[in-house]
Every structure is written in C-alpha cells, then in structure tokens.
Design an enzyme around this catalytic site. Structure first.
Site, mmCIF file in Angstrom:
data_model
loop_
_atom_site.group_PDB
_atom_site.id
_atom_site.type_symbol
_atom_site.label_atom_id
_atom_site.label_comp_id
_atom_site.label_asym_id
_atom_site.label_seq_id
_atom_site.Cartn_x
_atom_site.Cartn_y
_atom_site.Cartn_z
ATOM 1 N N ALA A 194 24.170 7.929 28.790
ATOM 2 C CA ALA A 194 24.800 6.833 29.756
ATOM 3 C C ALA A 194 26.268 7.180 29.610
ATOM 4 O O ALA A 194 26.635 7.183 28.366
ATOM 5 C CB ALA A 194 24.511 5.584 29.385
ATOM 6 N N GLN A 236 24.440 10.042 34.231
ATOM 7 C CA GLN A 236 24.149 8.901 34.310
ATOM 8 C C GLN A 236 25.174 7.798 34.456
ATOM 9 O O GLN A 236 25.989 7.987 33.423
ATOM 10 C CB GLN A 236 23.064 8.441 33.106
ATOM 11 C CG GLN A 236 22.348 7.039 33.591
ATOM 12 C CD GLN A 236 21.587 6.430 32.153
ATOM 13 O OE1 GLN A 236 22.034 6.161 31.201
ATOM 14 N NE2 GLN A 236 20.389 6.083 32.573
ATOM 15 N N HIS A 289 22.448 4.007 36.535
ATOM 16 C CA HIS A 289 21.936 3.296 35.408
ATOM 17 C C HIS A 289 21.890 1.681 35.700
ATOM 18 O O HIS A 289 22.669 1.308 35.662
ATOM 19 C CB HIS A 289 22.737 3.414 34.094
ATOM 20 C CG HIS A 289 21.794 2.831 32.735
ATOM 21 N ND1 HIS A 289 20.599 2.101 32.827
ATOM 22 C CD2 HIS A 289 22.010 3.135 31.595
ATOM 23 C CE1 HIS A 289 20.394 1.864 31.826
ATOM 24 N NE2 HIS A 289 21.199 2.332 31.022
ATOM 25 N N ALA A 291 19.159 -0.231 34.699
ATOM 26 C CA ALA A 291 18.170 -0.910 33.952
ATOM 27 C C ALA A 291 18.722 -1.474 32.661
ATOM 28 O O ALA A 291 19.771 -1.687 32.351
ATOM 29 C CB ALA A 291 17.233 0.516 33.418
ATOM 30 N N TYR A 324 22.017 -3.988 31.684
ATOM 31 C CA TYR A 324 23.309 -3.566 32.133
ATOM 32 C C TYR A 324 23.984 -4.374 33.155
ATOM 33 O O TYR A 324 23.035 -4.949 33.957
ATOM 34 C CB TYR A 324 23.754 -2.251 31.648
ATOM 35 C CG TYR A 324 23.350 -1.549 30.397
ATOM 36 C CD1 TYR A 324 24.281 -2.177 29.291
ATOM 37 C CD2 TYR A 324 22.246 -0.958 30.217
ATOM 38 C CE1 TYR A 324 23.808 -1.906 28.084
ATOM 39 C CE2 TYR A 324 22.092 -0.382 28.917
ATOM 40 C CZ TYR A 324 22.838 -1.082 27.674
ATOM 41 O OH TYR A 324 22.319 -0.664 26.273
HETATM 42 C C1 FMN Z 1 18.902 6.714 20.930
HETATM 43 C C2 FMN Z 1 18.512 6.376 22.154
HETATM 44 C C3 FMN Z 1 19.349 6.161 23.217
HETATM 45 C C4 FMN Z 1 19.145 6.015 24.488
HETATM 46 N N1 FMN Z 1 20.268 5.771 25.396
HETATM 47 C C5 FMN Z 1 19.750 5.448 26.810
HETATM 48 C C6 FMN Z 1 20.816 5.546 27.729
HETATM 49 O O1 FMN Z 1 21.930 6.127 27.440
HETATM 50 N N2 FMN Z 1 20.505 5.491 29.046
HETATM 51 C C7 FMN Z 1 19.168 4.960 29.288
HETATM 52 O O2 FMN Z 1 18.976 4.743 30.602
HETATM 53 N N3 FMN Z 1 18.372 4.725 28.344
HETATM 54 C C8 FMN Z 1 18.622 5.100 27.149
HETATM 55 N N4 FMN Z 1 17.525 5.088 26.298
HETATM 56 C C9 FMN Z 1 16.123 5.019 26.408
HETATM 57 C C10 FMN Z 1 15.602 6.341 26.721
HETATM 58 O O3 FMN Z 1 15.938 7.043 27.910
HETATM 59 C C11 FMN Z 1 13.737 6.189 27.171
HETATM 60 O O4 FMN Z 1 13.763 5.462 28.226
HETATM 61 C C12 FMN Z 1 13.392 5.411 26.094
HETATM 62 O O5 FMN Z 1 13.472 6.075 24.726
HETATM 63 C C13 FMN Z 1 11.647 5.568 26.008
HETATM 64 O O6 FMN Z 1 11.427 6.807 26.046
HETATM 65 P P1 FMN Z 1 10.703 7.505 24.852
HETATM 66 O O7 FMN Z 1 9.557 6.600 24.483
HETATM 67 O O8 FMN Z 1 10.134 8.689 24.991
HETATM 68 O O9 FMN Z 1 11.630 7.689 23.887
HETATM 69 C C14 FMN Z 1 18.074 5.436 24.825
HETATM 70 C C15 FMN Z 1 16.769 5.516 23.905
HETATM 71 C C16 FMN Z 1 17.209 6.054 22.506
HETATM 72 C C17 FMN Z 1 16.081 6.127 21.670
#
Ligand code: FMN
Length: 411
Positions: free
Chosen positions: A74, A117, A193, A195, A198
């Site tokens: 992001a 993003q 973004h 979701a 935000y």
């Molecule tokens: C460390 C971390 C940082 C994240 N940063 C973002 C982000 O910058 N933008 C976003 O839309 N989601 C972010 N997420 C959510 C992930 O994109 C993802 O939707 C979430 O981890 C679920 O997928 P997973 O179970 O495969 O980890 C983040 C998740 C984690 C673990």
C-alpha cells in the site's frame, strides 16, 4: 533454506491437482501467465517513503518463483495526510517514484507483472501526526475509530471536520495523478485500496459515513459514489485499456466483524456502481477464503462479486495457512503466531471453489512472506517444503545484509 532446495525442482514438475491455476488469463492489456497473485503487504520500512534495494530483491524473488502478478505494498498517494506514518511507501514525488520504477523493471525482467496499490488512510491517521501535525486528517464525517486489538469496536470520536466538496475534489484528483504516474512508470495496471477501513471504505461504511449530501445516504449504493468518482478519474487519466483493480472488504481494521453488505442485493449496490465506473477486476479481501459470505450458498465474497459483476475476481485469506490474519495492533505481541502449513485440505477446498469458477485468481499473502518460492513449490506439489509463517517472517522477508541501508544520520 527452501529457496535453494526449490531451485532443484524441475520446471516440468507440475502437480495435476493445482494445474488449473497455471492457465493464463487476460485482463484488458494485462496478460498473466497464471492465476497466482501476491497481494499488497506493507512493511512500514520505507524511510522517507522510499523502499530501496532490499525490496527490489524481495519483489524479484517472488517474481522469479513464477508468481504472475505482484501487487506493490500500500502506497500513499500525494496528499500529505494520506499515510498513517512517514515510513510507509509513497506513490508520488521524485524519490519514491524513481524507486518504484526500478522495482517495476526488476519484476518485469524476472518475468512477472506488477501493479501499485494506491492508498489513502483517511481517518485512520491520528490527529497531529508527524510531520504534517498541523493538518487535520480527512474523512467523510471526520470520525476516528481506534484500530481493533481483538476486542469489540471502540466508539467513533469526532476528530476533524467532514471533508468539504473541495477536499473531495482534491483527493479524487490526487488518486488520478497516482494512476497516471503508474502508467507513465511502466506498471501493468493499478489497484485502488478501498478495503480494511481506510478512506474509501470510510465512505462505504455507515458507521464512518454520516453525510447527508450526495456522498452519504442510507444505502451502500449511495455511499459508493466517492469510490466511483475515484475510479472514473483513474480511468480518465489512464485510458480505456489500462487495467484497474479494486480491492474492498467487509472487515475493517477498526472492527474485524464489520459488514458493509448483509445481503447479495446490498452488495450489488456497491459492485454494480463500480462496474459502471470502469473497474476491470475485483479483489475481494477476506481473512478465510473458505467462509460463505451469505446464507443459503457456500460462495465466498469473491464468488458473489464475480457473479454480480461478471468480471474476474481475486480471492484471498489464509491460503495454505491454518491461522487467519490477526489485528496488527496485537501482531507483534503474539509470540506463538505460527501458522503451520496445512494441510492439503485447505488447498483442496481452494481448488474445488476455483474449478467450479467461483473466482479467477488467488492472492497468497503471509505464506508468500515466509516462502518467496511459494508458487514454484506449490506448482510442483512440494507442500512439504513450505516454511511456516511466524511473527518474524515480515522482517525476515527483506533482511538482506548485503543490501542494508547505511545507518540514519538522524534528522
Ligand atoms: C504484514 C501485512 C501487511 C499487509 N499490508 C496490506 C496492504 O498494504 N494493503 C492491503 O490491501 N492489505 C494488506 N495486508 C493484507 C494482505 O494483503 C492479505 O489480504 C491478508 O494477509 C490475508 O491473506 P493471507 O491470509 O494469505 O495472509 C497485509 C497483511 C499483512 C500480513
């Protein structure tokens, strides 16, 4: 390390049970060689908004493993109050954009595609945050809600004035600038973004949007206007063929149990408005991909979004993991956060849903932090070689001593 072992795996090895994930797909000008996507994951390590060389390698490794699309973490659009804190990467200004251009080049050379993003945190930014502590945070109704620590949602607090029409016009134009920059720098599309609570989601959500003008309203369809105007501006600035991905969620970092839509009809209000505005692909963010979204069907949010929109969708949430995402406010304290690899059962269910056409792509987040070579290993059916995800995986994913930045000399 798994990365070294994985190099011994022959490109000819493909596990038939996951073979359908390795079919190409086209979204406007974007040709993807398979259906595996790394979703945006912020590291909070961008000094001055710039990620730098260790991140070039981080993205390169996922691209070299055969992941078809990487979504950049992001990145704050060019509004001084867009990020929560200064060490989140920026998608504006000479230094960060120079760095992002290099990341795109490295990823392309490694055979993958990449989109940024575009992000504005709205009222998630605390008042008086450094360095622009004299500027108020922006949100539809100026309401701040503390991110969850796993307990029930905190009460909204009035922290600034609702955005004026001039504020709204400014922010929409700034998203448009980010979109234009994405195209100019050679990215393959962009993701908005919208979701997780935000800015754009604050307009969707009735709890944070109490407006009575044309950007508010009782229905989700009415509260989707701001998002639609952002999409239209991004389209206007990039042309008809540039792919626009749109990420949205029911859950919020302020309340993991929140819901924008209780029924498919309500969801249609959001989805149809955004299709009309020009979205090409929806990224339906959930924490557990296998959970049905509405009663009476076992389809998840990506499934419903595809059914309503007729467009390609990405599903995400605990793929190849057995523990869902926990609130970031408690993540660092969770010592035993070992999401052990599963289980074939998890991937079997994923493939069942994929094969019946519920969604078109899959987003693999945390498992790809701990396994840069996730795509190569899963393609070869070598789940036994996957490393568990734990609380250190994020820091380790960009820890390359030979590329470490020199120590800061301070400000
Ligand atoms: C460390 C971390 C940082 C994240 N940063 C973002 C982000 O910058 N933008 C976003 O839309 N989601 C972010 N997420 C959510 C992930 O994109 C993802 O939707 C979430 O981890 C679920 O997928 P997973 O179970 O495969 O980890 C983040 C998740 C984690 C673990």
């Amino acid at each position: 390390m798994a990365a070294n072992n994985a190099q011994e795996i022959s490109e000819a090895d493909i596990d038939p049970s996951v073979a359908p994930l390795f079919q190409p797909i086209r979204i406007k000008s974007l040709e993807l060689k398979n259906r595996i996507v790394m979703p945006a994951m912020g590291h909070g390590k961008a000094r001055g908004g710039v990620l730098g060389p260790s991140f070039h390698r981080y993205y390169q490794m996922r691209a070299e493993a055969g992941t078809s699309l990487l979504i950049g973490e992001a990145s704050a659009i060019g509004d001084p109050v867009a990020p929560v804190e200064p060490d989140q990467t920026h998608f504006h200004s000479l230094w960060p954009l120079t760095d992002w251009k290099q990341i795109a080049k490295v990823v392309h050379e490694a055979g993958a595609k990449i989109i940024p993003q575009l992000w504005h945190v709205g009222m998630i930014r605390k008042a008086r945050s450094w360095p622009f502590y004299h500027l108020p945070s922006r949100g539809p109704s100026g309401l701040y809600i503390t991110p969850t620590d796993g307990t029930p949602m905190k009460e909204p607090v009035q922290q600034s004035e609702p955005m004026t029409q001039a504020d709204i016009d400014d922010v929409i134009a700034i998203y448009g600038q980010g979109a234009e920059d994405a195209k100019r720098l050679g990215f393959d599309g962009l993701e908005i973004h919208a979701a997780h609570g935000y800015l754009i989601d604050q307009f969707f959500w009735h709890v944070t949007n109490r407006r009575t003008d044309g950007y508010g309203g009782k229905t989700l369809r009415e509260r989707s206007r701001f998002a639609a105007e952002v999409v239209k501006e991004c389209r206007r600035r990039t042309g008809p063929d540039f792919p626009i991905f749109f990420r949205y969620s029911q859950w919020k970092i302020q309340d993991y149990g929140a819901r924008l839509a209780e029924t498919p009809q309500e969801l249609a209000g959001l989805v149809e408005t955004l299709v009309d505005a020009g979205v090409d692909c929806f990224h339906a963010s959930t924490r557990r991909f296998w959970e049905p979204e509405f009663e009476g069907s076992d389809m998840n949010l990506a499934g419903w979004t595809k059914k309503i929109s007729g467009l390609p969708t990405i599903t995400v949430g605990s793929i190849s993991l057995d523990k869902e995402l926990v609130p970031y406010t408690i993540r660092r304290q969770v010592k035993d956060e070992k999401a052990k690899l599963t289980t074939i059962t998890n991937l079997n269910r994923l493939m069942e849903m994929f094969n019946r056409g519920d969604f078109d792509m899959i987003g693999v987040g945390r498992a790809m932090l701990s396994n840069p070579d996730w795509t190569r290993l899963v393609r070869a059916g070598r789940l036994d070689m996957l490393q568990a995800y734990d609380a250190d995986s994020l820091a380790k994913s960009t820890d390359f001593p030979d590329l470490a930045a020199p120590p800061s000399r301070g400000h």
